[in-house]
Enzyme design. Structure first.
Site, PDB file in Angstrom:
ATOM      1  CG  ASP A 479      -1.357 -10.279  10.737  1.00 18.03           C
ATOM      2  OD1 ASP A 479      -2.520  -9.991  10.409  1.00 18.03           O
ATOM      3  OD2 ASP A 479      -0.426  -9.441  10.768  1.00 18.03           O
ATOM      4  CG  ASP A 549      -2.954  -2.855  11.260  1.00 16.15           C
ATOM      5  OD1 ASP A 549      -2.758  -3.615  12.226  1.00 16.15           O
ATOM      6  OD2 ASP A 549      -2.696  -3.166  10.086  1.00 16.15           O
TER       7      ASP A 549
END
Ligand code: DGJ
Length: 739
Positions: A479, A549
């Site tokens: 990430d 997301d």
């Protein structure tokens, strides 16, 4: 031969299966573009295409060469300062402060295949796919510099990869102020520019607008390709649709600051430049050194955008994505992030693992919060050691249980970041990117490690490699949750500060490269707060990326549809979330959530242990269904049918190679009462093959389904039969099988 050189006219003709790209050496030794588009016959000379009218009120190369007017010519790699007043492909500053370059043609080389670029993501040809690479050598004698222009021709996917190398043979320092990777000068401007701007949780939304005079395009200065812009863009004729018409596609194999610039000039010609963003960039080229730009890829089709996306997708799988994984089916997974956030321990996770195992899910991915003392997002980034409060028996104990069930195990990390509340920060505050004396801007309470420092990359390699080995990791989710501010390298001299952005991303690539070489069987997924670094640079190392997301199925229709223009299905992580969705608050049926998520790398991101028995049964059915058709969903030929950017309905379809199997998904946002009769026209079927749809009794020819269409049963009625309350956000799946 894909590359032909005509001595008579000093013309280079690059041919793919369906396209031609032609340029020539001009009388002054510059390179001029002749043609890029649908394949045309090879000729020794293209007099007509290279005829120029002499324009008034602009400069000419020489009094006796009035037709060489730099501002009127189409260039191969344009230069500022000698009469072409459009934005140039590159600019150099020499030791005496001069900015005029004169790189003249010397000779060329043709090599079979395509080598990888060292230290950078790039195209390659490991499969002897008839690739050829042309290098054009140019030199600027006055300053003792060479310039190489590289063209790799991938004939079967109609792609050309381009880049440039600057070589300094002089005894002086030269500054590269900017250097794009490709330039295409098109002879007119009757095109639309199609780009994919967005935002966090709303990535890659389609934006199509006619070209106008002047500069347009998009780029990033966030030191990542970003949620807000994407390096993939298309230039299409105004009437080009998904299935008809001319379209050019461009993409950059790079993950840092980029610029796609399109300039329509006074004569209505179009200059396209793709490469590292000139703003916040410069490179000092010392004596004897060289600079290699990232590669840009360009492709053309005269059969619409579906065809362009399909040829690019084939190209990525064969020539960009790590060959170890490019055709490897990706596991179904459950990720605990939205199910638990930071609030978990081994026991709680085991309830999810067990439910996943029962449902046939193949991998458990442990997301953020397993390390340091990370119970929220304020601490511990950099301390890549297991949190004993959450895993009292060590992480290996937990992983062994997952592996013991025959499931794979994946782990989240965010290597490039540091929390001020961490042991790493206590030990190495100087590893954090900061400008001396300036304010330090947090993002999600965190700061960025200076990836240009070898000791930082060494540290990260050591700790991450250890975790991979200790936990026998199958998968890593890498990430990156904030953009870089106060960019400065404390070890770099003042005149090299503008190198930081590029050096940073080279450091990231170096870490990826070392981890992959040491752990070739670990599948990497890249992520940057969802899709903030969804680019070909990342895809070279991590074959798939977290698309967004935002897992709300209605939002995902747009995000996945938009992403599909420039990327493959197998690159898109696509999960089913809980409802109401955490980002939109929307409640959408489990069936629709799955039917959207099937088209990509399928998984769940919720607490499976909280689902009812009925829901768990449905999940097990969905997993089984997905596995049965996984190859199709991940690697099939994708067709966009109805666009979510155009209205209430989205539909799309995947088809296998021999057209014996296809699956289409159709989704509507709002239910329309008493709606008109609806029909869906499928795509990509074999016109003469006979098919059944969802095991129908009736048999259909492919040409009937593609041209007349398939009548869609009234959704409201169908929903009533299922005793559901509303048909908003309803969906249908059509499994189309040849008999
Ligand atoms: C952002 C990612 O996109 C999410 O999927 C999740 O991994 C969080 N970061 C964790 O902090």
């Amino acid at each position: 031969m894909m590359i032909e050189y005509s001595k008579e006219s000093q013309t280079f003709q690059l041919q793919t299966d369906n396209t031609s790209y032609i340029f020539q050496v001009l009388a002054n030794g510059d390179l001029g573009q002749v043609y890029y588009g649908r394949k045309i016959h090879l000729k020794s000379n293209y007099h007509n295409l290279t005829t120029r009218e002499i324009k008034d009120a602009t400069v000419s190369w020489k009094v006796d060469q009035p037709d060489i007017q730099p501002d009127v010519l189409k260039h191969e790699y344009s230069v500022l300062g000698s009469g072409d007043f459009r934005f140039p492909a590159f600019q150099l500053t020499f030791a005496n402060g001069s900015r005029v370059s004169e790189f003249k043609y010397v000779d060329y080389e043709i090599n079979t295949g395509k080598q990888r670029l060292p230290g950078m993501p790039s195209t390659f040809d490991d499969t002897n796919d008839d690739v050829q690479t042309l290098t054009i050598n140019l030199t600027d004698q006055l300053v003792g510099m060479d310039l190489q222009l590289h063209y790799s021709i991938f004939p079967h996917q109609d792609v050309i990869a381009r880049s440039a190398t600057f070589i300094n043979h002089s005894n002086d320092q030269v500054v590269i102020d900017h250097a794009f990777s490709t330039e295409v000068d098109l002879p007119d401007a009757n095109y639309d520019l199609i780009e994919f701007p967005g935002a966090w949780a709303r990535e890659r939304q389609l934006n199509r607008a006619a070209l106008r005079l002047g500069y347009q395009g998009s780029g990033s200065l966030r030191n990542a390709t970003s949620h807000q812009a994407n390096p993939f863009m298309m230039i299409a004729r105004h009437d080009t649709s998904e299935d008809f018409g001319e379209v050019y596609g461009f993409n950059l194999v790079y993950s840092g600051n980029f610029l796609n610039q399109v300039e329509v000039d006074q004569f209505q010609t179009t200059r396209i430049l793709v490469g590292i963003n000139p703003t916040e960039f410069a490179w000092n080229l010392g004596p004897g050194s060289q600079f290699q730009t990232p590669e840009a890829i360009q492709s053309y089709s005269n059969q619409g955008m579906n065809q362009l996306s399909q040829q690019l997708s084939d190209f990525y799988q064969d020539h960009i994505v790590n060959p170890r994984f490019s055709q490897q089916p990706r596991p179904t997974l459950v990720n605990n992030w939205e199910g638990t956030y930071f609030d978990f321990n081994e026991d709680k996770l085991m309830t999810i693992v067990n439910a996943a195992h029962k449902a046939g899910i193949e991998m458990f991915v442990l997301d953020d919060g397993w390390f340091g003392e990370r119970n929220d997002d304020t601490t511990s980034l950099g301390d890549w050691f297991v949190d004993k409060n959450k895993f009292p028996n060590g992480i290996e104990h937990f992983v062994n249980q997952v592996h013991g069930l025959g499931m794979k195990f994946g782990l989240w990390v965010e290597p490039e970041m540091i929390s001020k509340q961490s042991h790493l920060y206590e030990q190495h505050p100087e590893w954090m990117i900061q400008t001396p004396g300036r304010h330090q801007t947090p993002g999600r309470n965190q700061f960025v490690l200076d990836m240009t420092r070898p000791e930082v990359v060494d540290y990260l390699f050591k700790v991450l490699n250890q975790i991979i080995t200790d936990t026998k990791l199958d998968y890593i989710k890498w990430d990156m949750n904030r953009y870089i501010t106060e960019m400065y390298g404390i070890d770099l001299p003042a005149n090299q500060q503008l190198e930081m952005g590029h050096r940073y991303i080279l450091g990231v690539y170096d870490l990826y490269d070392r981890l992959i070489k040491s752990n070739p069987d670990v599948l990497f997924e890249s992520c940057a707060s969802g899709g903030g670094r969804f680019d070909l640079g990342m895809m070279y190392y991590a074959p798939q990326a977290w698309t967004s997301d935002d897992i709300d199925a209605a939002e995902r229709m747009k995000i996945q549809y938009g992403t599909s223009y420039g990327y493959s299905l197998s690159m898109m992580g696509s999960h089913v979330s809980a409802v109401p969705n955490d980002i939109t608050g929307r409640t959408i049926e489990l069936s629709t959530r799955a039917r959207v998520a099937y088209f990509g790398d399928f998984g769940y991101e919720l607490d499976l242990a909280k689902l009812s028995d009925d829901e768990l049964k449905q999940v097990a059915w969905q997993v089984e269904f997905y596995k049965r058709y996984r190859r199709l969903f991940q690697f099939g030929k994708f067709y966009r049918i109805e666009s979510p950017f155009a209205g209430n309905v989205t539909s799309w379809q995947v088809v296998n190679d021999d057209q014996s199997l296809a699956i289409a998904g159709r989704y509507q946002l709002m239910n329309e009462p008493n709606s008109p009769y609806l029909r869906i026209k499928f795509k990509g079927l074999h016109p003469d093959k006979q098919y059944r749809i969802n095991d129908s009794e009736e048999i259909f020819y492919g040409d009937e389904l593609m041209n007349a269409g398939y009548f869609i049963p009234n959704i409201l009625k169908t929903m009533k039969e299922q005793r559901l309350r509303t048909a908003d956000f309803s969906s249908q799946l059509f499994v189309i099988k040849a008999i």
